[in-house]
Design a protein around this motif. Sequence first.
Motif, short mmCIF file in Angstrom:
data_model
loop_
_atom_site.label_atom_id
_atom_site.label_comp_id
_atom_site.label_asym_id
_atom_site.label_seq_id
_atom_site.Cartn_x
_atom_site.Cartn_y
_atom_site.Cartn_z
N TRP B 7 0.82 -1.21 0.00
CA TRP B 7 0.00 0.00 0.00
C TRP B 7 0.86 1.26 0.00
CZ3 TRP B 7 -4.73 -0.97 3.75
CH2 TRP B 7 -5.51 -2.00 3.21
N TYR B 10 1.10 3.14 -3.24
CA TYR B 10 0.05 4.09 -3.61
C TYR B 10 0.34 5.47 -3.05
CZ TYR B 10 -2.33 -0.38 -4.36
OH TYR B 10 -2.66 -1.65 -4.76
N ARG B 11 0.88 5.49 -1.86
CA ARG B 11 1.24 6.78 -1.27
C ARG B 11 2.31 7.47 -2.11
NH1 ARG B 11 2.87 7.14 4.96
NH2 ARG B 11 4.08 5.27 4.44
N GLU B 67 -6.46 8.38 -13.93
CA GLU B 67 -7.66 7.63 -13.54
C GLU B 67 -7.51 7.03 -12.15
OE1 GLU B 67 -11.12 5.42 -15.68
OE2 GLU B 67 -9.83 7.07 -16.32
N LEU B 68 -6.30 6.68 -11.82
CA LEU B 68 -6.07 6.03 -10.52
C LEU B 68 -5.91 7.04 -9.40
CD1 LEU B 68 -3.61 3.19 -11.53
CD2 LEU B 68 -6.10 3.19 -11.50
N PRO B 70 -7.73 9.50 -8.10
CA PRO B 70 -8.76 9.67 -7.06
C PRO B 70 -8.74 8.57 -6.01
CG PRO B 70 -9.71 9.95 -9.25
CD PRO B 70 -8.30 9.52 -9.45
N TYR B 71 -8.45 7.36 -6.43
CA TYR B 71 -8.37 6.28 -5.45
C TYR B 71 -7.24 6.54 -4.46
CZ TYR B 71 -11.37 3.85 -8.78
OH TYR B 71 -12.40 3.50 -9.60
N ALA B 72 -6.12 6.95 -5.00
CA ALA B 72 -4.98 7.22 -4.11
C ALA B 72 -5.31 8.37 -3.17
CB ALA B 72 -3.74 7.54 -4.94
N THR B 74 -8.26 9.10 -1.99
CA THR B 74 -9.12 8.54 -0.94
C THR B 74 -8.29 7.78 0.08
OG1 THR B 74 -10.93 8.32 -2.50
CG2 THR B 74 -11.06 7.00 -0.50
N LEU B 75 -7.31 7.04 -0.41
CA LEU B 75 -6.45 6.32 0.53
C LEU B 75 -5.76 7.30 1.46
CD1 LEU B 75 -4.81 3.65 -1.80
CD2 LEU B 75 -6.49 3.26 -0.02
N ALA B 76 -5.27 8.39 0.90
CA ALA B 76 -4.55 9.37 1.73
C ALA B 76 -5.49 10.00 2.75
CB ALA B 76 -3.93 10.44 0.83
N THR B 78 -8.21 8.75 3.97
CA THR B 78 -8.64 7.78 4.96
C THR B 78 -7.55 7.48 5.96
OG1 THR B 78 -10.05 6.79 3.26
CG2 THR B 78 -9.65 5.51 5.25
#
Lengths: 324, 324
Positions: B7, B10-11, B67-68, B70-72, B74-76, B78
Amino acid sequence: MKSDPSWDLYRTFLAVVEEGSLSGAARRLDLTQPTVARHIDALESAVGYDLFLRSQRGLIATEAALELKPYAETLASTSAALLRAASGYARTTDGGSVKGTVRITASEVVGAEHLPPILARLRQRHPQLVIELVLSNEVSDLLRRDADIAVRMVEPAQDALIARRLSGIGLGLFAHRDYLDRRGVPASMTDLAGHDLIGFDRETPALRGILRRFPVLNRAAFALRADSDLAQIAAIRAGFGIGGCQIPVARRHPDLVHVLAREFELELGMWIVMHEDLKTSPRCRAVFNALVEGMDATMDKSAAQTTGSGTSTCDSRSATIAPM
Amino acid sequence: MKSDPSWDLYRTFLAVVEEGSLSGAARRLDLTQPTVARHIDALESAVGYDLFLRSQRGLIATEAALELKPYAETLASTSAALLRAASGYARTTDGGSVKGTVRITASEVVGAEHLPPILARLRQRHPQLVIELVLSNEVSDLLRRDADIAVRMVEPAQDALIARRLSGIGLGLFAHRDYLDRRGVPASMTDLAGHDLIGFDRETPALRGILRRFPVLNRAAFALRADSDLAQIAAIRAGFGIGGCQIPVARRHPDLVHVLAREFELELGMWIVMHEDLKTSPRCRAVFNALVEGMDATMDKSAAQTTGSGTSTCDSRSATIAPM
DNA sequence: GATATGCTATACAGAAATAGATGAAGTCAG
DNA sequence: CTGACTTCATCTATTTCTGTATAGCATATC
């Protein structure tokens, strides 16, 4: 500035909470038990207090740890969604643009009875498309990316979701021909009291509304209680008694008889729902459109068989997504 | 089963997308450039294709990477929220239970004019409480955990949010006494055409509604355009011209004169909003309640000064949170 | 046109995290 | 009570990852 703990610690944390032991988490994550223990130690020292009570039987989460669990779940959902999204861009050999993984959630009946042929056709058209199908009667959270697309029986209330309403799906009472031969056909709703009824176990908000309209169908009256709709249908087909079933589904089984068709009449709404962000994704658009068309066709066909009305109302709360 | 990528990748990915270079991301994350490069390489090999176009001037994200993103994000969000939540459970020396970090988002005016005294009192009562205050006129996403609590001027539409409506806040047109001495006091809305007006730069949905009611205040008529409400107030106080301002705020500056008080009258709603999951958190409850009480008191006081009406309507969409 | 400054890519040594093995302690079934 | 099983904790060897240093390249500045 001290840097944040590694995000991997959260993944390990979630696994330990859910598995209840370091060893179990290690198995799930394909790590070793000492590594998992170190991760938990690191996380505990990062937050400054204990997250688990150690015992010989495993680790049990403290109150604080349970408070953090939802966040870790969101992280897991989101990173899974990220990987799904990433799967759509894999370099291709044939030039087709619909590829990758899409995760669909639907109710048991929809997922088991209606979706399979639709998905089969879809897959034939797009051989590089991978479908994950999650059947659950609980409404999973699209905003949390538990799934990419949902087929739901309730109208979505949240913003940032694209929803498309399909023609409703009729609900009726059915029983096997053999059962009715044996026990007689009920002539009124009150007659149901003398029959073997098949119904729900746990009361849900959706069911409560039905219960209000038809008080006969209360929980105490049921001879068989099952929360699985598929189990209910199977029981009906086995001649156990009378139960509720979606009309198009029952129509596929010639031995099932529609009882009290006039007295008991319900129409469930149906929505295909997707996160707005995904409308630019070719694979999600393709699946969304396939579900809309496929479900619409299913409903139309059965509507024509049952009521003769072939019209399909189809509203969209936001812009229509052009078929590809 | 091959295991998922770390994970942490992703950061790093998010930092590279936002910084636009490996070196920049390394600085932000307190890592080194080769490490960041290795992370990106690992992520690219995990998804199976390139995410960035390398150049001598840095890395630019491909379409797939965007595209990816926004997911990252959200991870940040959260994981930051997880850390805030964790901060509330630090073992304490004094036994007080309200501690840790709470992140509040509010509009510029609210955050700069109304909240500071409320937060100061709150902090005095709970010395272990840490407040993060984010001022932005954009509605940040509580579901994505960009913040724990929001003070908003629009009604929240999303489920899973606890919202409490406060008495509205009046909006009026104001000008400095010196300006009015110099240019005269407008007697009607049409008179405004001959004045130096202070207004917005970019049109937002909220402004569009106001514009419809008062067409005089269109963008072309403004002599000074600023999206920062604080800059607008500062301009009014400096005698630049006539502009809109919250009445309680203007009341604090004795040199400001309320013009066209009868002709231009607007009341903005105000909501304190929190994610439902946080209502069990002592620190979030404490802040939520302090904001409700504090803002209510502020509104009442100013309402008594301006209109003489001291009543405060206070509805809550869900269960009231008992004060601690 | 020379210099300075930003960036990426690569080679190598050291630090850090990991896996593996073992011991101790509790649980459960017979 | 005993033996099989599972758990966590600890120690060590090894793999992996990270940081440092350096080279190469493009761009901007004077």
